[in-house]
Design an enzyme around this catalytic site. Structure first.
Site, PDB file in Angstrom:
ATOM      1  N   TYR A  51     -67.601  24.438  37.887  1.00  0.00           N
ATOM      2  CA  TYR A  51     -68.703  25.031  38.670  1.00  0.00           C
ATOM      3  C   TYR A  51     -69.326  26.205  37.908  1.00  0.00           C
ATOM      4  O   TYR A  51     -70.559  26.288  37.796  1.00  0.00           O
ATOM      5  CB  TYR A  51     -68.133  25.487  40.020  1.00  0.00           C
TER       6      TYR A  51
ATOM      7  N   LYS B  14     -73.171  26.542  36.472  1.00  0.00           N
ATOM      8  CA  LYS B  14     -74.093  27.602  36.890  1.00  0.00           C
ATOM      9  C   LYS B  14     -74.524  28.464  35.699  1.00  0.00           C
ATOM     10  O   LYS B  14     -75.661  28.944  35.648  1.00  0.00           O
ATOM     11  CB  LYS B  14     -73.446  28.454  37.988  1.00  0.00           C
TER      12      LYS B  14
HETATM   13  N1  LIG Z   1     -72.424  29.384  49.728  1.00  0.00           N
HETATM   14  C1  LIG Z   1     -72.258  30.243  48.758  1.00  0.00           C
HETATM   15  O1  LIG Z   1     -71.540  31.247  48.899  1.00  0.00           O
HETATM   16  C2  LIG Z   1     -72.935  30.041  47.434  1.00  0.00           C
HETATM   17  C3  LIG Z   1     -72.770  31.036  46.478  1.00  0.00           C
HETATM   18  C4  LIG Z   1     -73.413  30.904  45.259  1.00  0.00           C
HETATM   19  C5  LIG Z   1     -74.186  29.794  44.998  1.00  0.00           C
HETATM   20  N2  LIG Z   1     -74.318  28.834  45.941  1.00  0.00           N
HETATM   21  C6  LIG Z   1     -75.160  27.677  45.603  1.00  0.00           C
HETATM   22  O2  LIG Z   1     -76.151  27.502  46.585  1.00  0.00           O
HETATM   23  C7  LIG Z   1     -76.473  26.116  46.680  1.00  0.00           C
HETATM   24  C8  LIG Z   1     -76.328  25.663  48.120  1.00  0.00           C
HETATM   25  O3  LIG Z   1     -74.999  25.889  48.521  1.00  0.00           O
HETATM   26  P1  LIG Z   1     -74.484  25.783  50.033  1.00  0.00           P
HETATM   27  O4  LIG Z   1     -73.460  26.807  50.189  1.00  0.00           O
HETATM   28  O5  LIG Z   1     -75.636  25.757  50.944  1.00  0.00           O
HETATM   29  O6  LIG Z   1     -73.754  24.368  49.953  1.00  0.00           O
HETATM   30  P2  LIG Z   1     -73.640  23.170  50.988  1.00  0.00           P
HETATM   31  O7  LIG Z   1     -72.453  22.396  50.553  1.00  0.00           O
HETATM   32  O8  LIG Z   1     -73.689  23.677  52.389  1.00  0.00           O
HETATM   33  O9  LIG Z   1     -74.976  22.344  50.705  1.00  0.00           O
HETATM   34  C9  LIG Z   1     -75.183  21.707  49.468  1.00  0.00           C
HETATM   35  C10 LIG Z   1     -76.340  20.772  49.586  1.00  0.00           C
HETATM   36  O10 LIG Z   1     -76.475  20.044  48.357  1.00  0.00           O
HETATM   37  C11 LIG Z   1     -76.635  18.663  48.651  1.00  0.00           C
HETATM   38  N3  LIG Z   1     -76.164  17.839  47.542  1.00  0.00           N
HETATM   39  C12 LIG Z   1     -74.923  17.793  47.025  1.00  0.00           C
HETATM   40  N4  LIG Z   1     -74.878  16.881  46.037  1.00  0.00           N
HETATM   41  C13 LIG Z   1     -76.112  16.343  45.931  1.00  0.00           C
HETATM   42  C14 LIG Z   1     -76.693  15.359  45.113  1.00  0.00           C
HETATM   43  N5  LIG Z   1     -76.005  14.712  44.153  1.00  0.00           N
HETATM   44  N6  LIG Z   1     -78.008  15.066  45.289  1.00  0.00           N
HETATM   45  C15 LIG Z   1     -78.726  15.682  46.235  1.00  0.00           C
HETATM   46  N7  LIG Z   1     -78.235  16.637  47.041  1.00  0.00           N
HETATM   47  C16 LIG Z   1     -76.933  16.950  46.893  1.00  0.00           C
HETATM   48  C17 LIG Z   1     -75.844  18.451  49.926  1.00  0.00           C
HETATM   49  O11 LIG Z   1     -76.298  17.282  50.600  1.00  0.00           O
HETATM   50  C18 LIG Z   1     -76.187  19.745  50.688  1.00  0.00           C
HETATM   51  O12 LIG Z   1     -77.411  19.587  51.370  1.00  0.00           O
HETATM   52  C19 LIG Z   1     -75.537  25.384  45.724  1.00  0.00           C
HETATM   53  O13 LIG Z   1     -76.188  25.163  44.499  1.00  0.00           O
HETATM   54  C20 LIG Z   1     -74.405  26.377  45.551  1.00  0.00           C
HETATM   55  O14 LIG Z   1     -73.748  26.187  44.324  1.00  0.00           O
HETATM   56  C21 LIG Z   1     -73.705  28.926  47.161  1.00  0.00           C
END
Ligand SMILES: NC(=O)c1ccc[n+]([C@@H]2O[C@H](COP(=O)([O-])OP(=O)(O)OC[C@H]3O[C@@H](n4cnc5c(N)ncnc54)[C@H](O)[C@@H]3O)[C@@H](O)[C@H]2O)c1
Length: 248
Positions: free
Chosen positions: A156, A160
């Site tokens: 991961y 990123k």
């Molecule tokens: N939640 C956190 O604390 C956090 C922190 C830093 C970064 N992020 C990043 O923010 C973004 C969203 O995270 P989140 O927490 O909302 O995650 P989440 O798991 O709630 O949502 C992820 C989304 O990505 C979609 N997805 C996954 N694989 C896919 C694919 N192959 N094709 C199309 N869509 C796909 C899923 O359907 C979902 O809608 C991600 O890139 C994550 O790495 C999240």
């Protein structure tokens, strides 16, 4: 305040979590939004139904961002309906955590394919159109662990960190056509993704966040909207940590 009236916005992974917050924000500000989901059609339908019922313009399309064909179908659908793409938000992301000594090749590949290759494919699919429009915004959702690294998240964190390198490279390639490319690095945001964390991991995060709380999806969406708006017209290739001060 309809800052994005007449604009077409694509948000990958828009059916829950941070992506859902981003979809809601752009829709509320007047954009026509194409969200994607890769599973959970019911949830996507219900968000679109709710927002369209109050006059917003939201459509969800099932997409696998790791597939060039699937990404092409997504962009084709947006162009067919609106004739343009003004903003691409590469938000779709997954985690498949584990220590390197136990991490399978598949868990490495799946994570890199969705988080990094997916953003490359989506940027590639919209760039020609944005070039001909002589305007466009790409906002990539990275993570603070792409800057700091994290034990148990080598795949991961590498994806990123790669996204940050991709952001800067695209910013340089596309600048002459007025396409701006920036990156948000969220810290700890309460979503389905972070539900997987243990209480110990959660407490560990809160301990190193000066604001002493998790971020909200709305707070991340606000930062994305800034990078999509005229207010950031002279900013490209940057990484903005939206993390309560965790990394500085
Ligand atoms: N939640 C956190 O604390 C956090 C922190 C830093 C970064 N992020 C990043 O923010 C973004 C969203 O995270 P989140 O927490 O909302 O995650 P989440 O798991 O709630 O949502 C992820 C989304 O990505 C979609 N997805 C996954 N694989 C896919 C694919 N192959 N094709 C199309 N869509 C796909 C899923 O359907 C979902 O809608 C991600 O890139 C994550 O790495 C999240």
């Amino acid at each position: 305040m309809a800052r994005f009236e007449g604009k077409t916005v694509i948000v990958t992974g828009g059916s829950r979590g941070i992506g859902e917050g981003i979809v809601r924000r752009f829709a509320a500000e007047g954009a026509t939004v194409f969200g994607t989901y890769n599973s959970g059609a019911d949830r996507a339908d219900s968000i679109a139904g709710e927002l369209n019922a109050v006059g917003m313009k939201v459509r969800f399309i099932q997409t696998d961002v790791a597939s060039e064909q699937s990404v092409k179908e997504l962009v084709d659908a947006a162009v067919k309906e609106t004739g343009r793409v003004d903003v691409l938000v590469n938000n779709a992301g997954i985690t498949k955590d584990g220590l390197v000594m136990r991490m399978s090749e598949k868990d490495w590949d799946d994570t890199l394919n969705t988080n990094l290759k997916g953003a490359f494919l989506c940027a590639k699919a919209v760039c020609r159109l944005m070039m001909s429009q002589r305007s466009g915004r790409i906002v990539n959702i990275a993570s603070v662990v792409g800057i700091t690294g994290n034990a148990g998240q080598a795949n991961y964190a590498a994806s990123k960190a790669g996204l940050i390198g991709l952001t800067k490279s695209l910013a340089k390639e596309f600048a002459s056509r007025n396409i701006l490319v920036n990156c948000i690095a969220p810290g700890y945001v309460e979503t389905d993704m972070t539900q997987k964390l243990s209480d110990e991991q959660r407490a560990g995060f809160l301990n190193v966040i000066p604001l002493k709380r998790a971020g909200t999806v709305d707070e991340i969406a606000a930062a994305v909207a800034f990078f999509a708006s005229d207010d950031s017209a002279y900013i490209t290739g940057q990484v903005l940590c939206a993390d309560g001060g965790m990394v500085m």
